[in-house]
Design a protein around this motif. Structure first.
Motif, PDB file in Angstrom:
ATOM      1  N   ARG A  40       0.724  -0.757  -0.423  1.00 20.70           N
ATOM      2  CA  ARG A  40      -0.414  -0.060   0.392  1.00 20.70           C
ATOM      3  C   ARG A  40       0.835   1.170   0.088  1.00 20.70           C
ATOM      4  N   ALA A  44       0.820   3.871  -3.370  1.00 25.87           N
ATOM      5  CA  ALA A  44       0.506   5.234  -2.446  1.00 25.87           C
ATOM      6  C   ALA A  44       1.604   5.804  -3.714  1.00 25.87           C
ATOM      7  N   SER A  45       2.853   5.988  -2.608  1.00 22.13           N
ATOM      8  CA  SER A  45       4.000   6.544  -3.597  1.00 22.13           C
ATOM      9  C   SER A  45       4.135   6.504  -4.956  1.00 22.13           C
ATOM     10  N   GLY A  48       1.447   9.458  -5.881  1.00 19.02           N
ATOM     11  CA  GLY A  48       1.488  10.139  -5.603  1.00 19.02           C
ATOM     12  C   GLY A  48       2.441  10.661  -6.625  1.00 19.02           C
ATOM     13  N   ILE A 232      -5.305   9.221  -1.426  1.00 17.96           N
ATOM     14  CA  ILE A 232      -4.260   8.247  -1.179  1.00 17.96           C
ATOM     15  C   ILE A 232      -3.519   8.299   0.248  1.00 17.96           C
ATOM     16  N   ARG A 233      -2.089   9.753  -0.163  1.00 19.09           N
ATOM     17  CA  ARG A 233      -1.103   9.829   1.034  1.00 19.09           C
ATOM     18  C   ARG A 233      -2.052   9.996   2.330  1.00 19.09           C
ATOM     19  N   ARG A 235      -4.407   7.921   3.779  1.00 17.06           N
ATOM     20  CA  ARG A 235      -4.456   7.602   4.648  1.00 17.06           C
ATOM     21  C   ARG A 235      -2.847   6.395   5.179  1.00 17.06           C
ATOM     22  N   LEU A 236      -1.961   6.950   4.822  1.00 16.68           N
ATOM     23  CA  LEU A 236      -0.637   5.952   4.644  1.00 16.68           C
ATOM     24  C   LEU A 236      -0.551   6.348   6.599  1.00 16.68           C
TER      25      LEU A 236
END
Length: 460
Positions: A40, A44-45, A48, A232-233, A235-236
């Motif tokens: 994940r 996400a990275s 991003g 997305i970011r 949620r990390l």
């Protein structure tokens, strides 16, 4: 004791028996990261970075068009140089982004910085798409363009370092290169997407329509893409290495500690970043403009050659990242740098005189050399710095080097070509950068398969 049974709070307090090999300080083990969480984080990275670098790089593909829109009173050559100067000015803002976001990332966490940078980049890029042209508001148009390019630069000053460190601090030691190489896949995919969008503009719209309004579309796309990246970011979780570092007592950090104890890593990092990014911004960003404005290819042919070679670049990055984990990052990077020094002159001769196929092959070969550098850079540079100053050290060395040498490469190349009449200027510029890279690599310690400086060993 069964390590797998430890909960995160217990594990953060567990002390590794061996001290860090460089500093001798005791390091704390990180919380365990499962495969799902790691995937994940990487996804996400990658997404991003894709969004950030599409937004930042699309201006480079539109450089000649932006010159006509914002600097219409100049000759075509001066228009291009002025437009590329506006491209380069964002890089002069990157060190300020490093000064702002580097210490913030080391003090407050990597996740918070990455959230802030994607918001700033999306807003600044979207606003470029709203600027009235020179015919409407005169000199205020290029002035606003410069302001928003500066904001893009500040954002990029925290993004590149933050994304690399975020993933590197999650990775197992044995395959850190392969995993972090996917960040560059995201970055280069963003560049490719920018080329696709610009190619679509030239296909579906006339030159008059593009100059009048269609050039705005890629910039306006930034807002919805930025919203996706932000979701997305957000949620990390914070990185395990940063969390572990927060539990240390008497942790040393700050500017004085960085420059007193990391002078060598700062210089080594700068050299690696210079050769990698000069090659990147010459081969990937400037070459489409070079093919059209200097070699006089039609826009569609120039963009096609660039786009196909970039797709090849993206495909090779993770493959060379996996290879580097086997034979060493230093070996892979040095091979790529030396290949640039040897092959760039014949490759540029082929670009100037060859057929479509030979031009494509020449540019693909340069992109293969670039892939050898990009596959390793985001694991190589973070590993040079201790956790407590990693973000600051990388942000400063990365952004100062890019601002002075890499981001200015398109503008300098265009100016030198016009001043000297030599179309080989980009090749000579790349040879000089390669010389810097060789020196940096020869002095650089290779940590392939080992913990990063100041971190506990991470199995996986």
């Amino acid at each position: 004791m069964n390590i797998d049974a430890l909960n995160p709070a217990d594990e953060l307090q567990r002390v590794v028996s061996q001290p860090d090999s460089d500093s001798g300080a005791t390091v704390y083990a990180r919380r365990r990261v499962g495969d799902r969480e790691l995937k994940r984080v990487v996804l996400a990275s990658v997404l991003g970075s894709f969004v950030e670098w599409f937004e930042f790089s699309v201006y480079g593909y539109l450089a000649s068009i932006m010159g006509r829109v914002f600097f219409p009173a100049s000759t075509p050559g001066v228009q291009l140089i002025a437009s590329l100067a506006a491209f380069a000015i964002a890089f002069f803002a990157r060190p300020f982004g490093g000064l702002i976001f580097g210490p913030m990332g080391d003090r407050y966490g990597r996740k918070k910085v990455l959230t802030a940078t994607i918001i700033l980049m999306a807003v600044a890029t979207f606003c470029i798409g709203l600027i009235p042209d020179h015919a409407t508001i005169g000199v205020a148009a290029p002035a606003l363009l410069i302001i928003f390019r500066l904001l893009q630069g500040v954002s990029a000053g925290g993004e590149a370092s933050g994304a690399a460190i975020f993933v590197a601090e999650y990775c197992p030691d044995r395959n850190r290169t392969a995993i972090t190489s996917w960040i560059e896949v995201g970055c280069m995919s963003g560049f490719c997407f920018g080329a696709v969008v610009v190619a679509a503009l030239t296909h579906f719209f006339s030159v008059a329509q593009i100059d009048a309004w269609a050039w705005r579309l890629p910039f306006l796309l930034a807002l919805p893409l930025g919203g996706i990246g932000l979701y997305i970011r957000y949620r990390l979780e914070e990185t395990p290495a940063f969390e572990a570092a927060q539990h240390r007592t008497g942790q040393r950090a700050g500017w004085r500690y960085l420059f007193r104890t990391h002078a060598g890593p700062l210089l080594q990092s700068s050299g690696l970043i210079i050769v990698t990014n000069v090659t990147l911004f010459t081969v990937v960003t400037y070459t489409p403009t070079y093919l059209v404005s200097t070699l006089k290819l039609d826009a569609s042919t120039g963009l096609t050659i660039s786009l196909v070679s970039q797709i090849f670049l993206v495909a090779m990055i993770p493959l060379l990242g996996a290879l580097a984990d086997r034979i060493g990052r230093k070996t892979v990077m040095l091979s790529g740098v030396l290949a640039v020094a040897v092959l760039v002159v014949p490759c540029f001769h082929l670009l100037m005189t060859g057929s479509f196929a030979t031009r494509l092959a020449a540019l693909a070969l340069l992109n293969l050399c670039l892939a050898a550098m990009l596959s390793c850079i985001f694991s190589k540079v973070p590993s040079l710095f201790e956790t407590s100053v990693r973000f600051t050290g990388m942000a400063i060395s990365y952004n100062v080097s890019v601002a002075l040498f890499a981001g200015t490469a398109p503008m300098i190349n265009a100016w030198l070509i016009q001043a000297t009449g030599s179309r080989m200027i980009p090749a000579y510029y790349l040879i000089a950068a390669a010389a810097v890279g060789v020196v940096a690599l020869l002095f650089c310690h290779d940590r392939t398969g080992k913990p990063m400086h100041g971190d506990a060993p991470v199995a996986g």
